[in-house]
Scaffold this motif. Structure first.
Motif, short mmCIF file in Angstrom:
data_model
loop_
_atom_site.label_atom_id
_atom_site.label_comp_id
_atom_site.label_asym_id
_atom_site.label_seq_id
_atom_site.Cartn_x
_atom_site.Cartn_y
_atom_site.Cartn_z
N GLU A 1 -41.66 9.33 -40.27
CA GLU A 1 -41.08 8.48 -39.22
C GLU A 1 -40.61 9.31 -38.05
O GLU A 1 -40.71 8.88 -36.90
CB GLU A 1 -39.88 7.72 -39.79
N SER A 2 -40.11 10.51 -38.32
CA SER A 2 -39.55 11.30 -37.23
C SER A 2 -40.62 12.10 -36.51
O SER A 2 -40.32 12.75 -35.51
CB SER A 2 -38.45 12.22 -37.75
N GLY A 3 -41.86 12.05 -36.97
CA GLY A 3 -42.93 12.63 -36.17
C GLY A 3 -43.67 13.80 -36.77
O GLY A 3 -44.56 14.34 -36.14
N PHE A 4 -43.28 14.20 -37.97
CA PHE A 4 -44.02 15.28 -38.60
C PHE A 4 -45.27 14.73 -39.28
O PHE A 4 -45.27 13.61 -39.77
CB PHE A 4 -43.15 15.99 -39.65
N GLU A 5 -46.31 15.54 -39.27
CA GLU A 5 -47.55 15.12 -39.93
C GLU A 5 -47.62 15.71 -41.34
O GLU A 5 -48.07 15.06 -42.27
CB GLU A 5 -48.76 15.61 -39.13
N THR A 6 -47.22 16.95 -41.44
CA THR A 6 -47.34 17.66 -42.70
C THR A 6 -46.04 18.40 -42.98
O THR A 6 -45.29 18.70 -42.06
CB THR A 6 -48.48 18.69 -42.64
N VAL A 7 -45.83 18.68 -44.24
CA VAL A 7 -44.65 19.47 -44.61
C VAL A 7 -45.08 20.45 -45.69
O VAL A 7 -45.93 20.11 -46.52
CB VAL A 7 -43.51 18.54 -45.08
N ASP A 8 -44.56 21.64 -45.62
CA ASP A 8 -44.94 22.56 -46.70
C ASP A 8 -44.00 22.36 -47.89
O ASP A 8 -42.93 21.77 -47.77
CB ASP A 8 -45.00 24.02 -46.24
N LYS A 9 -44.46 22.81 -49.02
CA LYS A 9 -43.83 22.40 -50.26
C LYS A 9 -42.38 22.84 -50.36
O LYS A 9 -41.52 22.10 -50.82
CB LYS A 9 -44.63 22.97 -51.45
N ILE A 10 -42.11 24.03 -49.86
CA ILE A 10 -40.75 24.56 -50.01
C ILE A 10 -39.76 23.76 -49.18
O ILE A 10 -38.64 23.48 -49.62
CB ILE A 10 -40.75 26.08 -49.68
N SER A 11 -40.17 23.32 -47.98
CA SER A 11 -39.27 22.51 -47.16
C SER A 11 -39.03 21.15 -47.79
O SER A 11 -37.91 20.64 -47.81
CB SER A 11 -39.86 22.31 -45.77
N LEU A 12 -40.10 20.56 -48.29
CA LEU A 12 -39.98 19.25 -48.95
C LEU A 12 -39.03 19.34 -50.13
O LEU A 12 -38.17 18.48 -50.33
CB LEU A 12 -41.36 18.77 -49.40
N GLU A 13 -39.20 20.42 -50.87
CA GLU A 13 -38.36 20.58 -52.06
C GLU A 13 -36.91 20.82 -51.66
O GLU A 13 -35.99 20.30 -52.31
CB GLU A 13 -38.91 21.76 -52.87
N THR A 14 -36.70 21.57 -50.58
CA THR A 14 -35.34 21.80 -50.10
C THR A 14 -34.68 20.49 -49.70
O THR A 14 -33.53 20.22 -50.06
CB THR A 14 -35.37 22.75 -48.89
N LEU A 15 -35.41 19.68 -48.95
CA LEU A 15 -34.84 18.41 -48.49
C LEU A 15 -34.60 17.46 -49.65
O LEU A 15 -33.60 16.73 -49.66
CB LEU A 15 -35.76 17.78 -47.44
N THR A 16 -35.50 17.48 -50.62
CA THR A 16 -35.30 16.62 -51.79
C THR A 16 -34.05 17.03 -52.55
O THR A 16 -33.24 16.19 -52.95
CB THR A 16 -36.52 16.73 -52.72
N GLU A 17 -33.89 18.32 -52.69
CA GLU A 17 -32.70 18.84 -53.37
C GLU A 17 -31.44 18.44 -52.60
O GLU A 17 -30.43 18.06 -53.20
CB GLU A 17 -32.82 20.36 -53.44
N MET A 18 -31.53 18.49 -51.27
CA MET A 18 -30.38 18.11 -50.46
C MET A 18 -30.05 16.64 -50.61
O MET A 18 -28.88 16.26 -50.64
CB MET A 18 -30.66 18.43 -49.00
N LEU A 19 -31.09 15.81 -50.67
CA LEU A 19 -30.88 14.37 -50.82
C LEU A 19 -30.20 14.08 -52.15
O LEU A 19 -29.24 13.31 -52.23
CB LEU A 19 -32.22 13.64 -50.72
N GLN A 20 -30.68 14.73 -53.18
CA GLN A 20 -30.10 14.53 -54.50
C GLN A 20 -28.65 15.02 -54.52
O GLN A 20 -27.76 14.36 -55.05
CB GLN A 20 -30.93 15.29 -55.53
N CYS A 21 -28.43 16.14 -53.88
CA CYS A 21 -27.10 16.72 -53.80
C CYS A 21 -26.17 15.80 -53.01
O CYS A 21 -25.00 15.63 -53.37
CB CYS A 21 -27.18 18.09 -53.13
N PHE A 22 -26.71 15.19 -51.98
CA PHE A 22 -25.93 14.27 -51.15
C PHE A 22 -25.42 13.10 -51.98
O PHE A 22 -24.23 12.79 -51.96
CB PHE A 22 -26.83 13.78 -50.01
#
Lengths: 127, 112
Positions: free
Chosen positions: B29-50
């Motif tokens: 939604e914010s405009g990225f086309e692709t994400v590498d695995k480590i960033s995705l995993e970091t953000l997922t971890e952050m969401l869970q932590c949140f």
């Protein structure tokens, strides 16, 4: 990864107004579905001891989390745009207006997170 | 015993996968086309932590004031204390072309 607490300057001034607006907003959440399903959010909240019968609170938390992520993603996108534009101007190859595909990497994410007071350090073997 | 732990892990995995999808949706939604695995995993971890952190914090605020069930004020205090701005939340909720992830299907309760 460490999450440090920061003071949010925007909320401190008029928290009465925000509180009032938010309780109105909570009523609107009755028939609203955030991207993250309720059951998933409720699971993680229940794991940490939060047990609420009110699905609107869960939706509010889901929405807040989503906005938090979205803000970070926007910051990272700005970093990414700046970086790619500076790279494009450095290498003066005129390939015409080719389509731009933005890839999120740690290179952009780390400075974006740093603005929120989050220090992300990942060991290189982490996948 | 090993069966139960395995089951718990697979359950967590399913939810984690949904969080992965949620992060990807937000990024798209914010405009990225692709994400590498480590960033995705970091953000997922952050969401869970949140979620965990908000739940923990709101629960503490609730119990501090002698209640059992959290109310809006507890959640607000928890979010503000974490430095999450609640300012543009309504505008964000009303944004156009938002995606909704299908909730996971519930497995039928096994008969014992």
């Amino acid at each position: 990864m460490q999450m440090s607490r920061m003071n949010s300057p925007s909320v401190g001034d008029d928290d009465g107004g925000v509180g009032h607006a938010l309780s109105d907003f909570l009523l609107q959440l009755e028939n609203y579905t955030p991207s993250v399903p309720d059951s998933v959010v409720a699971y993680y909240l229940n794991m940490s001891g939060f047990e609420s019968q009110d699905p609107r609170l869960i939706r509010l938390i889901a929405l807040a989390a989503q906005k938090f992520l979205s803000d970070i993603a926007n910051d990272a996108l700005q970093h990414c745009k700046m970086r790619t534009s500076s790279q494009m101007s450095m290498s003066k190859n005129q390939k015409g207006p080719k389509e731009k595909k933005y890839v999120m990497t740690m290179e952009d994410l780390v400075p974006a997170l740093q603005e929120y007071g989050i220090i992300a350090k990942k060991p290189h073997y982490f996948v | 015993m090993s069966e139960t732990t395995e089951k718990i892990e697979s359950n967590g995995d399913a939810r984690r996968r949904i969080l992965n999808i949620a992060v990807s949706t937000v990024l798209l939604e914010s405009g990225f086309e692709t994400v590498d695995k480590i960033s995705l995993e970091t953000l997922t971890e952050m969401l869970q932590c949140f979620f965990t952190e908000v739940g923990n914090s709101a629960n503490r605020y609730c119990e501090l004031s002698g209640r059992v069930e959290p109310v809006l004020a507890d959640v607000m205090l928890a979010l503000i204390n974490m430095g999450i701005s609640l300012q543009g939340l309504e505008q964000y909720a009303a944004r156009p072309n938002r995606h909704v992830i299908q909730p996971p299907q519930q497995a039928p309760v096994p008969r014992t």
